[in-house]
Design an enzyme around this catalytic site. Sequence first.
Site, PDB file in Angstrom:
ATOM      1  N   ASP A  37       0.857  -1.191   0.000  1.00 55.13           N
ATOM      2  CA  ASP A  37       0.000   0.000   0.000  1.00 55.13           C
ATOM      3  C   ASP A  37       0.889   1.235   0.000  1.00 55.13           C
ATOM      4  O   ASP A  37       2.115   1.132   0.148  1.00 55.13           O
ATOM      5  CB  ASP A  37      -0.936  -0.004   1.236  1.00 55.13           C
ATOM      6  CG  ASP A  37      -2.273   0.689   0.982  1.00 55.13           C
ATOM      7  OD1 ASP A  37      -2.262   1.931   0.813  1.00 55.13           O
ATOM      8  OD2 ASP A  37      -3.311   0.012   0.926  1.00 55.13           O
ATOM      9  N   ASP A  60       3.841   1.721  -4.605  1.00 55.01           N
ATOM     10  CA  ASP A  60       2.815   2.331  -5.438  1.00 55.01           C
ATOM     11  C   ASP A  60       2.656   1.454  -6.678  1.00 55.01           C
ATOM     12  O   ASP A  60       3.608   1.273  -7.442  1.00 55.01           O
ATOM     13  CB  ASP A  60       3.266   3.751  -5.817  1.00 55.01           C
ATOM     14  CG  ASP A  60       2.242   4.488  -6.663  1.00 55.01           C
ATOM     15  OD1 ASP A  60       1.429   3.833  -7.346  1.00 55.01           O
ATOM     16  OD2 ASP A  60       2.267   5.734  -6.641  1.00 55.01           O
ATOM     17  N   VAL A  61       1.455   0.914  -6.879  1.00 54.29           N
ATOM     18  CA  VAL A  61       1.256  -0.046  -7.977  1.00 54.29           C
ATOM     19  C   VAL A  61       1.458   0.554  -9.358  1.00 54.29           C
ATOM     20  O   VAL A  61       1.637  -0.182 -10.330  1.00 54.29           O
ATOM     21  CB  VAL A  61      -0.155  -0.690  -7.935  1.00 54.29           C
ATOM     22  CG1 VAL A  61      -0.291  -1.634  -6.774  1.00 54.29           C
ATOM     23  CG2 VAL A  61      -1.253   0.359  -7.950  1.00 54.29           C
ATOM     24  N   TYR A 153     -13.676   5.883 -13.068  1.00 53.30           N
ATOM     25  CA  TYR A 153     -13.600   4.679 -12.219  1.00 53.30           C
ATOM     26  C   TYR A 153     -14.284   3.513 -12.920  1.00 53.30           C
ATOM     27  O   TYR A 153     -13.738   2.407 -13.021  1.00 53.30           O
ATOM     28  CB  TYR A 153     -14.273   4.994 -10.878  1.00 53.30           C
ATOM     29  CG  TYR A 153     -14.427   3.820  -9.940  1.00 53.30           C
ATOM     30  CD1 TYR A 153     -13.395   3.442  -9.094  1.00 53.30           C
ATOM     31  CD2 TYR A 153     -15.627   3.097  -9.889  1.00 53.30           C
ATOM     32  CE1 TYR A 153     -13.546   2.369  -8.217  1.00 53.30           C
ATOM     33  CE2 TYR A 153     -15.784   2.032  -9.023  1.00 53.30           C
ATOM     34  CZ  TYR A 153     -14.742   1.671  -8.184  1.00 53.30           C
ATOM     35  OH  TYR A 153     -14.895   0.607  -7.323  1.00 53.30           O
ATOM     36  N   LYS A 157     -12.720   0.009 -14.175  1.00 60.36           N
ATOM     37  CA  LYS A 157     -13.204  -1.259 -13.626  1.00 60.36           C
ATOM     38  C   LYS A 157     -13.693  -2.205 -14.736  1.00 60.36           C
ATOM     39  O   LYS A 157     -13.595  -3.421 -14.596  1.00 60.36           O
ATOM     40  CB  LYS A 157     -14.313  -0.995 -12.605  1.00 60.36           C
ATOM     41  CG  LYS A 157     -13.792  -0.345 -11.332  1.00 60.36           C
ATOM     42  CD  LYS A 157     -12.843  -1.287 -10.634  1.00 60.36           C
ATOM     43  CE  LYS A 157     -12.085  -0.667  -9.508  1.00 60.36           C
ATOM     44  NZ  LYS A 157     -11.093  -1.584  -8.918  1.00 60.36           N
ATOM     45  N   THR A 188     -16.674  -0.124   3.435  1.00 61.49           N
ATOM     46  CA  THR A 188     -15.219   0.034   3.642  1.00 61.49           C
ATOM     47  C   THR A 188     -14.938   1.534   3.769  1.00 61.49           C
ATOM     48  O   THR A 188     -15.829   2.353   3.528  1.00 61.49           O
ATOM     49  CB  THR A 188     -14.419  -0.503   2.432  1.00 61.49           C
ATOM     50  OG1 THR A 188     -14.601   0.407   1.340  1.00 61.49           O
ATOM     51  CG2 THR A 188     -14.820  -1.906   2.014  1.00 61.49           C
ATOM     52  N   THR A 191     -16.257   3.632   0.936  1.00 66.24           N
ATOM     53  CA  THR A 191     -17.699   3.921   0.876  1.00 66.24           C
ATOM     54  C   THR A 191     -18.172   4.464   2.227  1.00 66.24           C
ATOM     55  O   THR A 191     -19.165   4.004   2.778  1.00 66.24           O
ATOM     56  CB  THR A 191     -18.487   2.644   0.516  1.00 66.24           C
ATOM     57  OG1 THR A 191     -18.093   1.597   1.419  1.00 66.24           O
ATOM     58  CG2 THR A 191     -18.222   2.198  -0.909  1.00 66.24           C
TER      59      THR A 191
HETATM   60  N1  LIG Z   1     -16.165  -0.784  -1.205  1.00 65.45           N
HETATM   61  C1  LIG Z   1     -16.989  -1.043  -2.214  1.00 65.45           C
HETATM   62  O1  LIG Z   1     -18.218  -0.885  -2.115  1.00 65.45           O
HETATM   63  C2  LIG Z   1     -16.429  -1.549  -3.509  1.00 65.45           C
HETATM   64  C3  LIG Z   1     -17.354  -1.897  -4.494  1.00 65.45           C
HETATM   65  C4  LIG Z   1     -16.875  -2.370  -5.703  1.00 65.45           C
HETATM   66  C5  LIG Z   1     -15.526  -2.495  -5.923  1.00 65.45           C
HETATM   67  N2  LIG Z   1     -14.643  -2.131  -4.940  1.00 65.45           N
HETATM   68  C6  LIG Z   1     -13.223  -2.279  -5.248  1.00 65.45           C
HETATM   69  O2  LIG Z   1     -12.599  -2.991  -4.216  1.00 65.45           O
HETATM   70  C7  LIG Z   1     -11.229  -2.593  -4.139  1.00 65.45           C
HETATM   71  C8  LIG Z   1     -10.911  -2.222  -2.714  1.00 65.45           C
HETATM   72  O3  LIG Z   1     -11.775  -1.173  -2.347  1.00 65.45           O
HETATM   73  P1  LIG Z   1     -12.011  -0.801  -0.828  1.00 65.45           P
HETATM   74  O4  LIG Z   1     -13.422  -0.436  -0.715  1.00 65.45           O
HETATM   75  O5  LIG Z   1     -11.421  -1.839   0.017  1.00 65.45           O
HETATM   76  O6  LIG Z   1     -11.160   0.556  -0.769  1.00 65.45           O
HETATM   77  P2  LIG Z   1     -10.213   1.180   0.362  1.00 65.45           P
HETATM   78  O7  LIG Z   1     -10.187   2.643   0.056  1.00 65.45           O
HETATM   79  O8  LIG Z   1     -10.647   0.724   1.700  1.00 65.45           O
HETATM   80  O9  LIG Z   1      -8.776   0.514   0.027  1.00 65.45           O
HETATM   81  C9  LIG Z   1      -8.066   0.880  -1.110  1.00 65.45           C
HETATM   82  C10 LIG Z   1      -6.587   0.895  -0.754  1.00 65.45           C
HETATM   83  O10 LIG Z   1      -5.823   1.166  -1.959  1.00 65.45           O
HETATM   84  C11 LIG Z   1      -4.693   1.914  -1.550  1.00 65.45           C
HETATM   85  N3  LIG Z   1      -4.059   2.578  -2.682  1.00 65.45           N
HETATM   86  C12 LIG Z   1      -4.486   3.688  -3.346  1.00 65.45           C
HETATM   87  N4  LIG Z   1      -3.610   4.019  -4.304  1.00 65.45           N
HETATM   88  C13 LIG Z   1      -2.606   3.103  -4.264  1.00 65.45           C
HETATM   89  C14 LIG Z   1      -1.427   2.925  -5.012  1.00 65.45           C
HETATM   90  N5  LIG Z   1      -1.086   3.766  -5.995  1.00 65.45           N
HETATM   91  N6  LIG Z   1      -0.608   1.875  -4.717  1.00 65.45           N
HETATM   92  C15 LIG Z   1      -0.939   1.013  -3.710  1.00 65.45           C
HETATM   93  N7  LIG Z   1      -2.059   1.148  -2.955  1.00 65.45           N
HETATM   94  C16 LIG Z   1      -2.886   2.178  -3.232  1.00 65.45           C
HETATM   95  C17 LIG Z   1      -5.269   2.897  -0.535  1.00 65.45           C
HETATM   96  O11 LIG Z   1      -4.257   3.505   0.249  1.00 65.45           O
HETATM   97  C18 LIG Z   1      -6.198   1.984   0.256  1.00 65.45           C
HETATM   98  O12 LIG Z   1      -5.540   1.423   1.372  1.00 65.45           O
HETATM   99  C19 LIG Z   1     -11.062  -1.434  -5.115  1.00 65.45           C
HETATM  100  O13 LIG Z   1     -10.480  -1.911  -6.294  1.00 65.45           O
HETATM  101  C20 LIG Z   1     -12.488  -0.974  -5.340  1.00 65.45           C
HETATM  102  O14 LIG Z   1     -12.656  -0.359  -6.590  1.00 65.45           O
HETATM  103  C21 LIG Z   1     -15.063  -1.656  -3.743  1.00 65.45           C
END
Ligand SMILES: NC(=O)c1ccc[n+]([C@@H]2O[C@H](COP(=O)([O-])OP(=O)(O)OC[C@H]3O[C@@H](n4cnc5c(N)ncnc54)[C@H](O)[C@@H]3O)[C@@H](O)[C@H]2O)c1
Length: 258
Positions: A37, A60-61, A153, A157, A188, A191
């Site tokens: 992360d 950083d990815v 986004y 996706k 999370t 959201t």
């Molecule tokens: N929460 C939802 O309702 C939901 C719904 C559909 C899809 N998703 C997907 O699930 C995945 C996780 O989402 P989440 O809700 O857990 O989000 P989150 O915000 O809790 O976690 C995302 C993490 O990505 C990290 N991050 C951001 N940029 C980065 C980078 N350049 N390099 C490395 N890490 C980086 C952030 O620091 C964070 O810790 C995402 O791909 C999101 O699009 C989430």
Amino acid sequence: MVNLENKVCIVTGGASGIGAQTAIQFAEAGGKVVIGDINDEPGEALAAQIGANSAYLHFDVSDPEACARAVTFAVETFGSVDCVLNSAVRMAPGALRDLSLQDWNRLIEVGLTGSFLMTQAAGRWMIDNGRTGSIVNVSSLGGRHPYGMAGAYSTVKAAVIMLARHFAIEWAEYGIRVNTVCPGHVETPLTVYMQDPVIKQGRADVTPLKRVGQPNDIANCIMFLFSEESSYVTAATLDIDGGVSSSIMNHMPGRKWD
Ligand SMILES: NC(=O)c1ccc[n+]([C@@H]2O[C@H](COP(=O)([O-])OP(=O)(O)OC[C@H]3O[C@@H](n4cnc5c(N)ncnc54)[C@H](O)[C@@H]3O)[C@@H](O)[C@H]2O)c1
């Protein structure tokens, strides 16, 4: 519970939300996990909470060298890379009309290019070392359907679904499986607006299973995709959304005959 003993996983975006829950469950299933992360404090705290079977790495990815370093780190720390979860995300809400080129590029760099780079780095190591593996991209309901006011986004996706299918076909001969999950509404830090009980209830109401998702709802399915139980599953896209994406006709005025 699935058995992931002796398996090593890199989780991008692993400090929070779905990534963090996957890291916890991967270690609970007997595996070892590298939490990647850019948000160091929660990432380090999570690694400490999980214990010796996990390690935090700042990376950083969107940086190809950082993804390659993550693979080296996993191999040096735990001996291999068998699984990857591409969960890191960046969001820039708003109308496409107003979206800056900088925000557009950054979303693509993190969500799409990051998934490409991390998958490529891990897969290269697996192929070079004669190892099989399982890689999971995290897409979204928004990757299946236009997500109003989150167009970049949603586009990213949609693209990670196709990216996974391409890697899956290219690497099937090496026994490397690549799949995608599409979560619906999941509570999370991303959201945070669902902490509003009205929004949360509203989302539960439009979901056939009548609740919003929790990170473990998604992580449970990811564990299956990482495990041997899914050894014949590749290039698949799994909706994990309580049925919401299939229920659009329920929301059409005049379409209920009850
Ligand atoms: N929460 C939802 O309702 C939901 C719904 C559909 C899809 N998703 C997907 O699930 C995945 C996780 O989402 P989440 O809700 O857990 O989000 P989150 O915000 O809790 O976690 C995302 C993490 O990505 C990290 N991050 C951001 N940029 C980065 C980078 N350049 N390099 C490395 N890490 C980086 C952030 O620091 C964070 O810790 C995402 O791909 C999101 O699009 C989430």
